[in-house]
Design an enzyme around this catalytic site. Structure first.
Site, PDB file in Angstrom:
ATOM      1  N   ARG A 103      59.041 -67.336 -48.728  1.00  0.00           N
ATOM      2  CA  ARG A 103      59.836 -67.760 -49.886  1.00  0.00           C
ATOM      3  C   ARG A 103      59.186 -68.977 -50.503  1.00  0.00           C
ATOM      4  NH1 ARG A 103      64.897 -69.067 -46.409  1.00  0.00           N
ATOM      5  NH2 ARG A 103      63.103 -69.567 -45.128  1.00  0.00           N
ATOM      6  N   PHE A 149      56.175 -62.109 -46.690  1.00  0.00           N
ATOM      7  CA  PHE A 149      57.635 -62.285 -46.799  1.00  0.00           C
ATOM      8  C   PHE A 149      58.040 -63.737 -47.032  1.00  0.00           C
ATOM      9  CE2 PHE A 149      56.863 -58.427 -44.373  1.00  0.00           C
ATOM     10  CZ  PHE A 149      57.664 -57.516 -45.031  1.00  0.00           C
ATOM     11  N   ARG A 165      59.536 -68.189 -63.449  1.00  0.00           N
ATOM     12  CA  ARG A 165      59.541 -66.758 -63.773  1.00  0.00           C
ATOM     13  C   ARG A 165      60.957 -66.190 -63.579  1.00  0.00           C
ATOM     14  NH1 ARG A 165      54.101 -65.007 -60.519  1.00  0.00           N
ATOM     15  NH2 ARG A 165      54.772 -66.685 -59.149  1.00  0.00           N
ATOM     16  N   LEU A 202      73.872 -65.287 -48.625  1.00  0.00           N
ATOM     17  CA  LEU A 202      75.281 -65.087 -48.995  1.00  0.00           C
ATOM     18  C   LEU A 202      75.802 -66.258 -49.831  1.00  0.00           C
ATOM     19  CD1 LEU A 202      76.935 -63.510 -45.798  1.00  0.00           C
ATOM     20  CD2 LEU A 202      76.371 -62.376 -47.947  1.00  0.00           C
ATOM     21  N   ASN A 207      63.049 -56.709 -49.951  1.00  0.00           N
ATOM     22  CA  ASN A 207      63.453 -57.506 -51.116  1.00  0.00           C
ATOM     23  C   ASN A 207      64.681 -56.899 -51.781  1.00  0.00           C
ATOM     24  OD1 ASN A 207      61.635 -59.528 -50.828  1.00  0.00           O
ATOM     25  ND2 ASN A 207      60.453 -59.090 -52.673  1.00  0.00           N
ATOM     26  N   CYS A 223      59.952 -62.478 -57.867  1.00  0.00           N
ATOM     27  CA  CYS A 223      59.873 -61.330 -56.959  1.00  0.00           C
ATOM     28  C   CYS A 223      61.053 -60.373 -57.000  1.00  0.00           C
ATOM     29  CB  CYS A 223      59.620 -61.833 -55.559  1.00  0.00           C
ATOM     30  SG  CYS A 223      57.958 -62.527 -55.488  1.00  0.00           S
TER      31      CYS A 223
HETATM   32  P1  NAD Z   1      50.603 -65.885 -58.850  1.00  0.00           P
HETATM   33  O1  NAD Z   1      50.764 -65.384 -60.216  1.00  0.00           O
HETATM   34  O2  NAD Z   1      51.155 -67.198 -58.453  1.00  0.00           O
HETATM   35  O3  NAD Z   1      49.040 -65.942 -58.482  1.00  0.00           O
HETATM   36  C1  NAD Z   1      48.147 -64.902 -58.723  1.00  0.00           C
HETATM   37  C2  NAD Z   1      46.725 -65.480 -58.758  1.00  0.00           C
HETATM   38  O4  NAD Z   1      45.799 -64.388 -58.815  1.00  0.00           O
HETATM   39  C3  NAD Z   1      46.438 -66.335 -59.999  1.00  0.00           C
HETATM   40  O5  NAD Z   1      45.877 -67.580 -59.608  1.00  0.00           O
HETATM   41  C4  NAD Z   1      45.437 -65.511 -60.803  1.00  0.00           C
HETATM   42  O6  NAD Z   1      44.522 -66.280 -61.557  1.00  0.00           O
HETATM   43  C5  NAD Z   1      44.739 -64.747 -59.698  1.00  0.00           C
HETATM   44  N1  NAD Z   1      44.029 -63.528 -60.135  1.00  0.00           N
HETATM   45  C6  NAD Z   1      44.434 -62.580 -61.024  1.00  0.00           C
HETATM   46  N2  NAD Z   1      43.503 -61.615 -61.125  1.00  0.00           N
HETATM   47  C7  NAD Z   1      42.490 -61.941 -60.278  1.00  0.00           C
HETATM   48  C8  NAD Z   1      41.274 -61.320 -59.908  1.00  0.00           C
HETATM   49  N3  NAD Z   1      40.892 -60.152 -60.437  1.00  0.00           N
HETATM   50  N4  NAD Z   1      40.484 -61.930 -58.995  1.00  0.00           N
HETATM   51  C9  NAD Z   1      40.831 -63.126 -58.463  1.00  0.00           C
HETATM   52  N5  NAD Z   1      41.991 -63.746 -58.756  1.00  0.00           N
HETATM   53  C10 NAD Z   1      42.810 -63.169 -59.645  1.00  0.00           C
HETATM   54  O7  NAD Z   1      51.164 -64.740 -57.902  1.00  0.00           O
HETATM   55  P2  NAD Z   1      52.037 -64.910 -56.552  1.00  0.00           P
HETATM   56  O8  NAD Z   1      53.399 -65.370 -56.868  1.00  0.00           O
HETATM   57  O9  NAD Z   1      51.215 -65.631 -55.547  1.00  0.00           O
HETATM   58  O10 NAD Z   1      52.156 -63.381 -56.116  1.00  0.00           O
HETATM   59  C11 NAD Z   1      51.048 -62.649 -55.645  1.00  0.00           C
HETATM   60  C12 NAD Z   1      51.552 -61.362 -55.020  1.00  0.00           C
HETATM   61  O11 NAD Z   1      52.301 -61.674 -53.830  1.00  0.00           O
HETATM   62  C13 NAD Z   1      52.520 -60.550 -55.888  1.00  0.00           C
HETATM   63  O12 NAD Z   1      52.301 -59.194 -55.671  1.00  0.00           O
HETATM   64  C14 NAD Z   1      53.881 -60.947 -55.382  1.00  0.00           C
HETATM   65  O13 NAD Z   1      54.847 -59.947 -55.585  1.00  0.00           O
HETATM   66  C15 NAD Z   1      53.621 -61.120 -53.907  1.00  0.00           C
HETATM   67  N6  NAD Z   1      54.533 -62.067 -53.240  1.00  0.00           N
HETATM   68  C16 NAD Z   1      54.861 -63.240 -53.858  1.00  0.00           C
HETATM   69  C17 NAD Z   1      55.692 -64.147 -53.200  1.00  0.00           C
HETATM   70  C18 NAD Z   1      56.092 -65.441 -53.858  1.00  0.00           C
HETATM   71  O14 NAD Z   1      56.943 -66.121 -53.305  1.00  0.00           O
HETATM   72  N7  NAD Z   1      55.547 -65.812 -55.002  1.00  0.00           N
HETATM   73  C19 NAD Z   1      56.151 -63.870 -51.898  1.00  0.00           C
HETATM   74  C20 NAD Z   1      55.763 -62.664 -51.291  1.00  0.00           C
HETATM   75  C21 NAD Z   1      54.955 -61.760 -51.976  1.00  0.00           C
HETATM   76  C1  UGA Z   2      62.092 -63.845 -51.965  1.00  0.00           C
HETATM   77  C2  UGA Z   2      62.312 -63.393 -50.519  1.00  0.00           C
HETATM   78  O1  UGA Z   2      63.320 -64.204 -49.898  1.00  0.00           O
HETATM   79  C3  UGA Z   2      61.021 -63.499 -49.714  1.00  0.00           C
HETATM   80  O2  UGA Z   2      61.215 -62.979 -48.407  1.00  0.00           O
HETATM   81  C4  UGA Z   2      59.940 -62.693 -50.421  1.00  0.00           C
HETATM   82  O3  UGA Z   2      58.703 -62.815 -49.757  1.00  0.00           O
HETATM   83  C5  UGA Z   2      59.803 -63.170 -51.841  1.00  0.00           C
HETATM   84  O4  UGA Z   2      61.070 -63.066 -52.534  1.00  0.00           O
HETATM   85  C6  UGA Z   2      58.802 -62.334 -52.582  1.00  0.00           C
HETATM   86  O5  UGA Z   2      58.643 -61.156 -52.334  1.00  0.00           O
HETATM   87  O6  UGA Z   2      58.165 -62.944 -53.440  1.00  0.00           O
HETATM   88  P1  UGA Z   2      61.931 -66.186 -53.217  1.00  0.00           P
HETATM   89  O7  UGA Z   2      62.060 -65.381 -54.453  1.00  0.00           O
HETATM   90  O8  UGA Z   2      60.868 -67.206 -53.131  1.00  0.00           O
HETATM   91  O9  UGA Z   2      61.729 -65.222 -51.953  1.00  0.00           O
HETATM   92  O10 UGA Z   2      63.282 -66.980 -52.972  1.00  0.00           O
HETATM   93  P2  UGA Z   2      64.716 -66.694 -52.287  1.00  0.00           P
HETATM   94  O11 UGA Z   2      65.058 -67.912 -51.533  1.00  0.00           O
HETATM   95  O12 UGA Z   2      64.792 -65.400 -51.600  1.00  0.00           O
HETATM   96  O13 UGA Z   2      65.647 -66.665 -53.578  1.00  0.00           O
HETATM   97  C7  UGA Z   2      65.558 -65.638 -54.535  1.00  0.00           C
HETATM   98  C8  UGA Z   2      66.638 -65.830 -55.575  1.00  0.00           C
HETATM   99  O14 UGA Z   2      67.932 -65.557 -55.031  1.00  0.00           O
HETATM  100  C9  UGA Z   2      66.724 -67.244 -56.134  1.00  0.00           C
HETATM  101  O15 UGA Z   2      67.047 -67.174 -57.511  1.00  0.00           O
HETATM  102  C10 UGA Z   2      67.856 -67.874 -55.353  1.00  0.00           C
HETATM  103  O16 UGA Z   2      68.474 -68.943 -55.999  1.00  0.00           O
HETATM  104  C11 UGA Z   2      68.779 -66.684 -55.200  1.00  0.00           C
HETATM  105  N1  UGA Z   2      69.664 -66.755 -54.011  1.00  0.00           N
HETATM  106  C12 UGA Z   2      69.129 -66.819 -52.770  1.00  0.00           C
HETATM  107  C13 UGA Z   2      71.049 -66.715 -54.188  1.00  0.00           C
HETATM  108  O17 UGA Z   2      71.550 -66.648 -55.325  1.00  0.00           O
HETATM  109  N2  UGA Z   2      71.847 -66.726 -53.069  1.00  0.00           N
HETATM  110  C14 UGA Z   2      71.337 -66.777 -51.815  1.00  0.00           C
HETATM  111  O18 UGA Z   2      72.137 -66.784 -50.852  1.00  0.00           O
HETATM  112  C15 UGA Z   2      69.949 -66.834 -51.660  1.00  0.00           C
END
Ligand code: NAD
Ligand code: UGA
Length: 435
Positions: free
Chosen positions: A155, A153, A328, A251, A209, A261
Site C-alpha cells: 500500500r 500487494f 490519482r 472497514l 484488490n 489501484c
Molecule cells: P507509477 O506510475 O508510479 O510508475 C511507473 C514508472 O514506470 C514511471 O516512473 C514511468 O516513467 C516508468 N515507465 C513507463 N514506461 C516505461 C518503460 N517502457 N521502461 C521503463 N520505465 C517505464 O506506477 P506504480 O504506481 O508504481 O504502479 C506500477 C504497477 O504496479 C501498476 O501495474 C500498478 O497497478 C501496480 N501496483 C501499484 C501499487 C501502488 O501502490 N502504486 C501497488 C501494487 C501494485
Molecule cells: C491498495 C491495496 O491495499 C494494496 O494491497 C494493493 O497492493 C494496492 O492497492 C495496489 O494494487 O496498488 P492503496 O491503494 O495504496 O493499496 O491503499 P489502501 O490503503 O488500500 O486504500 C485504498 C483506498 O481505500 C483509499 O482511498 C483509502 O482511503 C480507502 N480506504 C481504505 C477506505 O475508505 N476504508 C478503509 O477501511 C481502507
C-alpha cells in the site's frame, strides 16, 4: 547476493529496487523518464513515500543500488528483471498495456544472457503469455528466458513495511525451475509462498484488490443504513472486526476508495469479465456505491451550509489517502469540481500533495497549513485522514472559521467532543452521534 534489474521507478518499482538492495542484493533500476533518473542519482525522489528517501540513499551509498535510463546498462549481469511500469485504465476500462509491452520489447532487445522476467505490474490475465511471446519475437537472437508473475500487494504510505513483511508471496509460472529461483529470492521476506500457474497468479492480484474494494463499499453501505437508523458505523465495524472470519481491516467507512489501484483494477476486472460474457453484478454495484458517495457528500454539505453558492469551503486533505502525494482518482478531485460547479469558493490543504494537486485543481486555492486554509471558511470538509489533522487545535480552527461547520467524511473526530466544542459537526454513518 543476487543481481536484479527493476524496470520503472514509480511507487512500486522504486520500493522494490530499494528493498531488494536493502536485503543485500545488487539492484539496477531503469526508467525511460530521464528527469526521474537524473534526480534519483542526486538523491531526489520522484514520489513521496515515508522512509523511502533514507532507504534509497543508504543503498546507493553502499553501492547496491543504481539508476539508469539505459536498458543495456541496466540489464548487464542481472539474473532477474522485474517489470514495474504503470498499467493505467484504457478507454473502456481495460488495462492499458502499452508500457508493459514497451518494457518487454526493450528487455528483449537488450538482454545478453539468460534472464527471468518477473511481472510485478498488475496485468490482465494472460499478460504473462503475451510478454513471453513479445520477448521471443523481439529478441535479435534467441537467448533463454522465463516469465514469472509476482504481483505486488504493498500500500502507498506503508510501502516499505508492506514490501518487507508481505502477508504472502504469489509466484506464477509455467517453468518450475524459474518459479523456484524467484521463490529463493523472496525467502528473506519469510512469508508463505504460493506457487501457481501464470494466469492464476495474475488473477489473485485482481481478486484481492476487488475484494478489498468490496469490503469498503460494503461498510459504506452499512454506514448509510446506520445513519438512517441511528447506529454508529465505527462501533459496528469494530464489533464485526473481532470475528476472525471478517477481520478489522478495510472497514473504515467514509468517502469511499480512490487511488491508483482499486479504481483501475476493479474496472479492468469488470472489463475482462464482460469480454468473456460474465456479468460482474457485485463488482458493478461496488463501483456504483463507491462513486455515488463523492456526489452525496457534496449534496449533504450543501444542506448543512444552506447552499454552496458563494460559500468558502476548505478541503482538509487532497491525496487519495494519508501518507502519500498520489492524486490519482482522489475523491478530493471530484468533490472540488462539484463544489466549484455549485458556485463555491474552494480551498484545499495537504501536507505533501499540493504540488502534485496544483495542475489538477485549477481554481482551487492550495495550502499546506490547515490553520491558514481555515481562516475565513464557511465550512471544512475532511477528505483524507492524515494523522496531523487528527491532532489539530480545534478551538483555534473554530475561531478562524466564519461559521463552525465541519463535515468529517473520514470519521477522524469524536462527535461528542466536537459538539462540546460548539461545532456543527457531521460525519459518516454515526446517526446517533451526529452522523
Ligand atoms: P507509477 O506510475 O508510479 O510508475 C511507473 C514508472 O514506470 C514511471 O516512473 C514511468 O516513467 C516508468 N515507465 C513507463 N514506461 C516505461 C518503460 N517502457 N521502461 C521503463 N520505465 C517505464 O506506477 P506504480 O504506481 O508504481 O504502479 C506500477 C504497477 O504496479 C501498476 O501495474 C500498478 O497497478 C501496480 N501496483 C501499484 C501499487 C501502488 O501502490 N502504486 C501497488 C501494487 C501494485
Ligand atoms: C491498495 C491495496 O491495499 C494494496 O494491497 C494493493 O497492493 C494496492 O492497492 C495496489 O494494487 O496498488 P492503496 O491503494 O495504496 O493499496 O491503499 P489502501 O490503503 O488500500 O486504500 C485504498 C483506498 O481505500 C483509499 O482511498 C483509502 O482511503 C480507502 N480506504 C481504505 C477506505 O475508505 N476504508 C478503509 O477501511 C481502507
Amino acid at each position: 547476493m543476487k543481481q536484479i534489474s527493476v524496470i520503472g521507478v514509480g511507487y512500486v518499482g522504486l520500493v522494490t529496487a530499494a528493498c531488494f538492495a536493502d536485503l543485500g542484493n545488487r539492484v539496477q533500476a531503469v526508467d525511460v523518464n530521464e528527469k526521474r533518473i537524473e534526480n534519483l542519482k542526486k538523491g531526489i525522489l520522484p514520489i513521496y513515500e515515508p522512509g523511502l528517501e533514507e532507504l534509497v540513499e543508504r543503498n546507493m551509498r553502499a553501492g547496491r543500488l543504481s539508476f539508469t535510463t539505459s536498458y543495456a546498462r541496466g540489464l548487464k549481469g542481472s539474473e532477474f528483471v522485474f517489470i514495474a511500469v504503470g498499467t493505467p485504465s484504457g478507454e473502456n476500462g481495460e488495462a492499458d498495456l502499452q508500457y508493459v509491452a514497451a518494457a518487454a520489447k526493450s528487455i528483449a532487445e537488450n538482454m545478453t544472457a539468460p534472464l527471468i522476467i518477473i511481472n510485478k505490474s498488475t496485468v490482465p490475465i494472460g499478460t504473462g503469455d503475451l510478454v513471453a511471446d513479445m520477448v521471443k519475437r523481439a529478441q535479435p537472437k534467441q537467448i533463454p528466458f522465463a516469465v514469472v508473475s509476482c504481483p505486488e500487494f504493498l500500500r502507498e504510505g506503508t510501502a516499505i513495511a508492506d514490501f518487507m513483511n508481505p502477508h504472502r508471496t504469489i509466484i506464477g509460472s509455467l517453468d518450475p525451475a524459474a518459479a523456484e529461483q524467484v521463490a529463493q529470492l523472496h525467502l528473506p521476506l519469510r512469508a508463505p509462498i504460493v506457487i501457481t500457474d501464470l494466469r492464476t497468479a495474475e488473477m489473485v492480484k485482481y481478486a484481492s484488490n476487488a475484494f478489498l474494494a468490496t469490503k469498503i463499499s460494503f461498510i459504506n453501505e452499512i454506514a448509510d443504513i446506520c445513519e438512517a437508523l441511528g447506529a454508529d458505523v465505527k462501533e459496528v465495524a469494530a464489533g464485526m472486526g473481532y470475528d476472525k472470519r471478517i477481520g478489522p481491516a478495510m472497514l473504515d467507512a467514509g468517502i469511499g476508495w480512490g487511488g491508483s489501484c482499486f479504481p483501475k483494477d476493479v474496472k479492468a476486472l469488470v472489463y475482462m469479465a464482460e469480454q468473456h460474457r460474465v456479468t460482474p453484478h457485485i463488482l458493478n454495484s461496488v463501483t456504483r456505491v463507491n462513486y455515488d458517495r463523492r456526489k452525496a457528500v457534496v449534496a449533504r454539505l450543501s444542506k448543512l451550509t444552506g447552499g454552496l453558492k458563494g460559500k468558502t469551503i476548505g478541503l482538509l486533505g487532497l491525496a487519495f489517502k494519508e501518507n502519500t502525494d498520489d492524486m490519482r482518482d482522489a475523491p478530493s478531485l471530484t468533490v472540488a469540481h462539484e463544489l466549484l460547479a455549485a458556485g463555491a469558493i474552494v480551498r484545499g490543504c495537504d501536507p505533501v500533495a499540493v504540488e502534485v494537486a496544483r495542475p489538477l485543481l485549477p481554481g482551487v486555492e492550495l495550502f499546506t497549513d490547515p490553520y491558514e486554509m481555515a481562516s475565513g471558511c464557511d465550512a471544512i470538509m475532511v477528505i483524507s485522514p492524515w494523522n496531523e489533522f487528527k491532532q489539530l487545535d480545534l478551538k483555534k480552527i473554530k475561531g478562524l472559521l466564519k461559521s463552525p461547520v465541519i463535515f468529517d467524511t473520514r470519521n477522524i473526530y469524536n462527535p461528542v467532543e466536537m459538539k462540546a466544542l460548539g461545532f456543527k459537526y457531521r460525519s459518516i454513518g454515526r446517526g446517533f452521534n451526529g452522523g
